[in-house]
Design an enzyme around this catalytic site. Structure first.
Site, PDB file in Angstrom:
ATOM      1  N   HIS A  72       0.822  -1.209   0.000  1.00 31.45           N
ATOM      2  CA  HIS A  72       0.000   0.000   0.000  1.00 31.45           C
ATOM      3  C   HIS A  72       0.856   1.259   0.000  1.00 31.45           C
ATOM      4  CE1 HIS A  72       0.464  -0.343   4.475  1.00 31.45           C
ATOM      5  NE2 HIS A  72       0.416   0.969   4.414  1.00 31.45           N
ATOM      6  N   ASP A  95       0.259  -7.665   0.878  1.00 31.87           N
ATOM      7  CA  ASP A  95       0.654  -6.273   1.089  1.00 31.87           C
ATOM      8  C   ASP A  95       2.174  -6.146   1.032  1.00 31.87           C
ATOM      9  OD1 ASP A  95       0.623  -3.582   1.581  1.00 31.87           O
ATOM     10  OD2 ASP A  95      -0.188  -3.715   3.616  1.00 31.87           O
ATOM     11  N   GLY A 174       3.449   5.906   9.229  1.00 34.00           N
ATOM     12  CA  GLY A 174       4.832   6.129   8.817  1.00 34.00           C
ATOM     13  C   GLY A 174       5.677   4.892   9.028  1.00 34.00           C
ATOM     14  N   SER A 176       4.673   1.873   8.256  1.00 35.85           N
ATOM     15  CA  SER A 176       4.311   0.857   7.256  1.00 35.85           C
ATOM     16  C   SER A 176       5.494   0.418   6.416  1.00 35.85           C
ATOM     17  CB  SER A 176       3.257   1.408   6.301  1.00 35.85           C
ATOM     18  OG  SER A 176       1.982   1.017   6.681  1.00 35.85           O
ATOM     19  N   SER A 191       2.032  -4.235   7.671  1.00 32.42           N
ATOM     20  CA  SER A 191       0.871  -3.906   6.840  1.00 32.42           C
ATOM     21  C   SER A 191      -0.005  -2.865   7.512  1.00 32.42           C
ATOM     22  CB  SER A 191       0.062  -5.176   6.551  1.00 32.42           C
ATOM     23  OG  SER A 191      -1.080  -4.883   5.779  1.00 32.42           O
TER      24      SER A 191
END
Length: 215
Positions: A72, A95, A174, A176, A191
């Site tokens: 993402h 992801d 932030g 991720s 994720s």
């Protein structure tokens, strides 16, 4: 719910009840980018809003070096400042995505945010109850335990990520894409989550899908 998309918050695809915190600008990437370090890009649209995520693991695919992060994070297709070209995105259901890392070198390492790094020697699958740690630009290195494997997470708008590793490690937007690891073993990339629970895309199936090895 927040996504890797906007100036105040980018980077973590948060589950319901998550809150967003203000991200500071990313540091210069003149040095090697390690797992957990900030990744920064800017939208070409009105306002040129910045996007932030965290790097995961350095991987090699047919001799080319990439940084693995959350899908993402890479779904917007923007290249990452001072790092490299955005390559692909796999989200939802899974992801993960990758970014070219032409200036990187050496083994895959994770930033421990104490002035040192941890070399990642192999990928593995943790056990429920096991101690694990994550690294990310917002909450730095934090540790906790594995709550479950094979978890399905709903992120709204009909989007799910299946097969995740659930932990009790708190995370912030932030973070991720940041790595889940313990000692020299890499387990996954972040994720989503909040201040009570976090969910990680497992690493071994990603390496298999790319035909990749850890750098």
């Amino acid at each position: 719910m927040s996504r890797c998309s906007r100036r105040k918050w980018a980077g973590v695809l948060l589950s319901a009840a998550a809150t967003a915190l203000l991200v500071s600008p990313a540091a210069s990437a003149s040095a090697a980018v390690n797992g957990g370090d900030a990744m920064y890009t800017v939208s070409p649209g009105p306002g040129r809003e910045p996007y932030y995520c965290s790097a995961g693991f350095a991987i090699l695919v047919k001799g080319v070096r990439y940084l693995l992060t959350a899908g993402h994070c890479t779904e917007h297709g923007l290249d990452w400042k001072d790092i490299g070209r955005n390559v692909d995105s796999h989200f939802p259901v899974t992801d993960y995505g990758r970014v070219e890392d032409p200036s990187g070198s050496g083994h895959s390492r994770v930033d421990l945010y104490d002035g040192s790094t941890q070399r990642i020697l192999r990928a593995g699958t943790p056990q429920v109850g096991q101690l694990v740690c994550k690294s990310g630009m917002t909450t730095k290195k934090t540790c906790g335990k594995v709550l479950g494997l094979g978890q399905t997470v709903n992120f709204g708008d009909g989007k799910q990520v299946v097969g995740t590793i659930a932990t009790d490690i708190p995370v912030g937007a932030g973070d991720s894409g940041g790595p889940l690891f313990y000692a020299g073993v890499g387990y996954g990339v972040l994720s989503g989550g909040n201040d009570q629970v976090s969910f990680f895309q497992p690493l071994p199936p990603v390496l298999a899908a790319y035909g990749a090895t850890l750098a």
